[in-house]
Design an enzyme around this catalytic site. Structure first.
Site, PDB file in Angstrom:
ATOM      1  N   ASP A 123     -36.075   0.718  46.734  1.00  0.00           N
ATOM      2  CA  ASP A 123     -35.475  -0.608  46.663  1.00  0.00           C
ATOM      3  C   ASP A 123     -36.208  -1.448  45.622  1.00  0.00           C
ATOM      4  O   ASP A 123     -37.365  -1.838  45.805  1.00  0.00           O
ATOM      5  CB  ASP A 123     -35.522  -1.289  48.027  1.00  0.00           C
ATOM      6  CG  ASP A 123     -34.618  -2.507  48.090  1.00  0.00           C
ATOM      7  OD1 ASP A 123     -34.802  -3.427  47.273  1.00  0.00           O
ATOM      8  OD2 ASP A 123     -33.711  -2.532  48.945  1.00  0.00           O
ATOM      9  N   MET A 124     -35.507  -1.728  44.517  1.00  0.00           N
ATOM     10  CA  MET A 124     -36.133  -2.446  43.410  1.00  0.00           C
ATOM     11  C   MET A 124     -36.604  -3.839  43.817  1.00  0.00           C
ATOM     12  O   MET A 124     -37.594  -4.356  43.280  1.00  0.00           O
ATOM     13  CB  MET A 124     -35.164  -2.533  42.229  1.00  0.00           C
ATOM     14  CG  MET A 124     -35.772  -3.125  40.978  1.00  0.00           C
ATOM     15  SD  MET A 124     -37.161  -2.175  40.316  1.00  0.00           S
ATOM     16  CE  MET A 124     -36.269  -0.876  39.454  1.00  0.00           C
TER      17      MET A 124
ATOM     18  N   VAL B  50     -29.409  -3.762  39.800  1.00  0.00           N
ATOM     19  CA  VAL B  50     -30.656  -4.087  39.109  1.00  0.00           C
ATOM     20  C   VAL B  50     -30.365  -4.751  37.768  1.00  0.00           C
ATOM     21  O   VAL B  50     -30.968  -5.757  37.407  1.00  0.00           O
ATOM     22  CB  VAL B  50     -31.510  -2.822  38.909  1.00  0.00           C
ATOM     23  CG1 VAL B  50     -32.777  -3.146  38.121  1.00  0.00           C
ATOM     24  CG2 VAL B  50     -31.870  -2.203  40.259  1.00  0.00           C
ATOM     25  N   GLY B  51     -29.425  -4.195  37.021  1.00  0.00           N
ATOM     26  CA  GLY B  51     -29.101  -4.752  35.711  1.00  0.00           C
ATOM     27  C   GLY B  51     -28.633  -6.186  35.774  1.00  0.00           C
ATOM     28  O   GLY B  51     -28.943  -7.000  34.893  1.00  0.00           O
TER      29      GLY B  51
ATOM     30  N   HIS C  24     -20.693   7.172  36.390  1.00  0.00           N
ATOM     31  CA  HIS C  24     -20.528   5.709  36.336  1.00  0.00           C
ATOM     32  C   HIS C  24     -19.410   5.290  35.391  1.00  0.00           C
ATOM     33  O   HIS C  24     -19.371   4.161  34.901  1.00  0.00           O
ATOM     34  CB  HIS C  24     -21.839   5.010  35.918  1.00  0.00           C
ATOM     35  CG  HIS C  24     -22.939   5.142  36.913  1.00  0.00           C
ATOM     36  ND1 HIS C  24     -24.223   5.484  36.555  1.00  0.00           N
ATOM     37  CD2 HIS C  24     -22.956   4.986  38.258  1.00  0.00           C
ATOM     38  CE1 HIS C  24     -24.990   5.535  37.637  1.00  0.00           C
ATOM     39  NE2 HIS C  24     -24.233   5.233  38.693  1.00  0.00           N
TER      40      HIS C  24
ATOM     41  N   HIS D 198     -26.048   0.911  33.305  1.00  0.00           N
ATOM     42  CA  HIS D 198     -25.622   0.706  34.696  1.00  0.00           C
ATOM     43  C   HIS D 198     -26.827   1.031  35.566  1.00  0.00           C
ATOM     44  O   HIS D 198     -27.190   2.200  35.738  1.00  0.00           O
ATOM     45  CB  HIS D 198     -24.441   1.609  35.050  1.00  0.00           C
ATOM     46  CG  HIS D 198     -23.995   1.451  36.475  1.00  0.00           C
ATOM     47  ND1 HIS D 198     -22.821   0.805  36.819  1.00  0.00           N
ATOM     48  CD2 HIS D 198     -24.562   1.836  37.638  1.00  0.00           C
ATOM     49  CE1 HIS D 198     -22.693   0.811  38.142  1.00  0.00           C
ATOM     50  NE2 HIS D 198     -23.751   1.435  38.647  1.00  0.00           N
TER      51      HIS D 198
ATOM     52  N   ASN E 190     -15.324   2.384  48.004  1.00  0.00           N
ATOM     53  CA  ASN E 190     -16.295   2.831  47.004  1.00  0.00           C
ATOM     54  C   ASN E 190     -17.561   3.229  47.759  1.00  0.00           C
ATOM     55  O   ASN E 190     -18.439   2.415  48.016  1.00  0.00           O
ATOM     56  CB  ASN E 190     -16.579   1.703  46.010  1.00  0.00           C
ATOM     57  CG  ASN E 190     -17.558   2.109  44.931  1.00  0.00           C
ATOM     58  OD1 ASN E 190     -18.173   3.178  44.974  1.00  0.00           O
ATOM     59  ND2 ASN E 190     -17.720   1.251  43.943  1.00  0.00           N
TER      60      ASN E 190
ATOM     61  N   ARG F  23     -13.314   5.840  44.952  1.00  0.00           N
ATOM     62  CA  ARG F  23     -14.208   6.329  43.909  1.00  0.00           C
ATOM     63  C   ARG F  23     -14.658   7.735  44.283  1.00  0.00           C
ATOM     64  O   ARG F  23     -15.105   7.989  45.407  1.00  0.00           O
ATOM     65  CB  ARG F  23     -15.434   5.429  43.799  1.00  0.00           C
ATOM     66  CG  ARG F  23     -16.481   5.943  42.810  1.00  0.00           C
ATOM     67  CD  ARG F  23     -17.803   5.242  43.038  1.00  0.00           C
ATOM     68  NE  ARG F  23     -18.826   5.691  42.107  1.00  0.00           N
ATOM     69  CZ  ARG F  23     -20.118   5.702  42.396  1.00  0.00           C
ATOM     70  NH1 ARG F  23     -20.534   5.306  43.591  1.00  0.00           N
ATOM     71  NH2 ARG F  23     -21.003   6.115  41.511  1.00  0.00           N
TER      72      ARG F  23
ATOM     73  N   GLU G 194     -16.206  -2.269  39.995  1.00  0.00           N
ATOM     74  CA  GLU G 194     -15.609  -0.952  40.164  1.00  0.00           C
ATOM     75  C   GLU G 194     -14.395  -1.003  41.087  1.00  0.00           C
ATOM     76  O   GLU G 194     -13.422  -0.272  40.879  1.00  0.00           O
ATOM     77  CB  GLU G 194     -16.647   0.025  40.712  1.00  0.00           C
ATOM     78  CG  GLU G 194     -17.771   0.343  39.739  1.00  0.00           C
ATOM     79  CD  GLU G 194     -18.866   1.182  40.353  1.00  0.00           C
ATOM     80  OE1 GLU G 194     -19.244   2.206  39.757  1.00  0.00           O
ATOM     81  OE2 GLU G 194     -19.357   0.809  41.447  1.00  0.00           O
TER      82      GLU G 194
ATOM     83  N   ARG H 230     -34.158   9.815  42.390  1.00  0.00           N
ATOM     84  CA  ARG H 230     -33.997  10.918  41.440  1.00  0.00           C
ATOM     85  C   ARG H 230     -34.902  10.705  40.238  1.00  0.00           C
ATOM     86  O   ARG H 230     -35.010   9.591  39.725  1.00  0.00           O
ATOM     87  CB  ARG H 230     -32.532  11.014  40.982  1.00  0.00           C
ATOM     88  CG  ARG H 230     -31.603  11.595  42.037  1.00  0.00           C
ATOM     89  CD  ARG H 230     -30.138  11.377  41.668  1.00  0.00           C
ATOM     90  NE  ARG H 230     -29.624  10.146  42.240  1.00  0.00           N
ATOM     91  CZ  ARG H 230     -28.441   9.615  41.924  1.00  0.00           C
ATOM     92  NH1 ARG H 230     -27.667  10.180  41.035  1.00  0.00           N
ATOM     93  NH2 ARG H 230     -28.043   8.508  42.507  1.00  0.00           N
TER      94      ARG H 230
END
Length: 373
Positions: free
Chosen positions: A257-258, A306-307, A156, A184, A8, A67, A359, A217
């Site tokens: 990077d969160m 993140v989620g 996704h 996602h 993936n 993927r 995934e 993005r």
């Protein structure tokens, strides 16, 4: 035992796993992270994949699943990779330059390292083949749309397919009865409205550039901005670089990077706080839109890096929505856990769930099903 190797390759990481095809159990696996922004060329990814496959060359791999982000209108199911399929995936890279190139790097490396072993491409766009025509269509001239295959494809999908099934298991209700809004959230991010297990609307479009604010993005953007920039002398290649690699959280906070952004915001950095405000505002926008499209919801679901890991983001997205039947439980939401769980308040009419996506398992399942077919 049938061993499935799953690759993936994402825009900033490579996840891999050896899966027992009978039980679905992970034999072993890992992740290579922070591969940088040379993804359009696939160079850093190619080297990492070659090193990985060299370590795995003695494993009894029976099938390899990959993927692939963009299948265009050509692919709506897991597909055996041939030279022709490989070429078609390469052609579709124009629609997903950050992804299809690195997906293809994994395919080519695996076909070379395991000659004779079947490779299957599992497409993120396939899940969204059920999008309502009103959701998939753009208001452009019909001839132009047909000639260039312009439509909302969505992405996704592998994650959404896995997660929606897990929600049904967790709520102990048939998937066919559920209305779900799934976020996602990773370096790439999207939202999806799912009714009865089928995608009916999603935030990404013809390419993965649309929708939510992402790592690098911008997401939704007035196309007039691009026209103005073009008239100011900014060329197509510069615009592509801007949209794919220099926007989003990277532009707002100086990093995509969160984890770093949350750390800076907690320390009082106003730039990081403002970036999070923009990020959360866009998420709330899509939550409200999909509540309207579905006529309500049975669950709001968070997945992706993140989620799954950012309690602050989950809380911000659903804050002050008690009037809509959405109420989060701060204690449940703040608990550190790596498993699927409900984080909504017991009085919330709409469940709020955190579901770690898988995934790799979904790719293994679809690859085996295609092989057996």
């Amino acid at each position: 035992m049938t061993v499935v190797l799953v690759l993936n390759a994402g825009s900033s990481s490579i996840k891999w796993r050896l899966v027992d095809g009978q039980s679905g159990a992970a034999i072993r696996g890992g992740t290579v992270e922070r591969l940088g922004h040379d993804a359009s060329e696939g160079t850093g990814h190619s080297a990492a994949i070659r090193d990985l496959l060299a370590e795995l060359r003695h494993e009894p791999v029976a099938v390899i699943g990959h993927r692939v982000v963009h299948g265009g209108s050509k692919f709506d199911t897991a597909t055996l990779v041939t030279d022709e399929v490989e070429q078609q995936i390469e052609e579709l890279a124009a629609l997903a330059p950050l992804h299809n190139s690195v997906n293809l790097a994994g395919i080519r490396a695996a076909r070379a390292a395991f000659p004779g072993t079947p490779n299957f491409a599992v497409f993120d766009t396939a899940f969204h083949r059920t999008l309502l025509p009103a959701a998939a269509s753009y208001a452009l001239p019909a001839g132009l749309v047909r000639r260039h295959q312009i439509r909302r494809y969505g992405f996704h999908g592998i994650s959404y397919q896995y997660v929606s099934a897990r929600v049904a298991e967790l709520l102990r209700r048939p998937l066919s009865e559920l209305r779900l809004i799934v976020f996602h959230l990773g370096n790439g991010a999207s939202a999806c409205a799912i009714a009865g297990g089928l995608s009916v609307d999603t935030s990404m479009g013809m390419t993965p550039l649309a929708g939510l604010v992402m790592g690098s993005r911008a997401g939704d953007l007035d196309p007039g901005v691009l026209i103005a920039l073009g008239r100011a002398g900014i060329g197509w290649d510069q615009l592509d670089e801007l949209l794919a690699r220099e926007s989003g959280l990277r532009a707002l906070a100086g990093t995509e990077d969160m984890r770093d952004i949350h750390t800076a915001a907690a320390a009082g950095d106003q730039t990081a706080c403002a970036a999070l405000d923009v990020y959360h505002h866009r998420l709330r926008h899509y939550l409200g839109a999909y509540l309207a499209q579905l006529g309500g919801a049975d669950a709001v679901v968070f997945t992706g890096g993140v989620g799954e890991n950012s309690a602050a983001t989950r809380a911000a997205v659903v804050a002050d929505m008690e009037g809509l039947g959405i109420r989060i439980d701060p204690e449940r939401n703040g608990a550190v856990a790596g498993h699927s769980r409900v984080v909504s308040h017991r009085r919330s009419r709409i469940a709020i769930l955190v579901i770690p996506t898988d995934e790799e398992l979904e790719i293994a399942r679809q690859s085996l099903a295609a092989l057996n077919t």
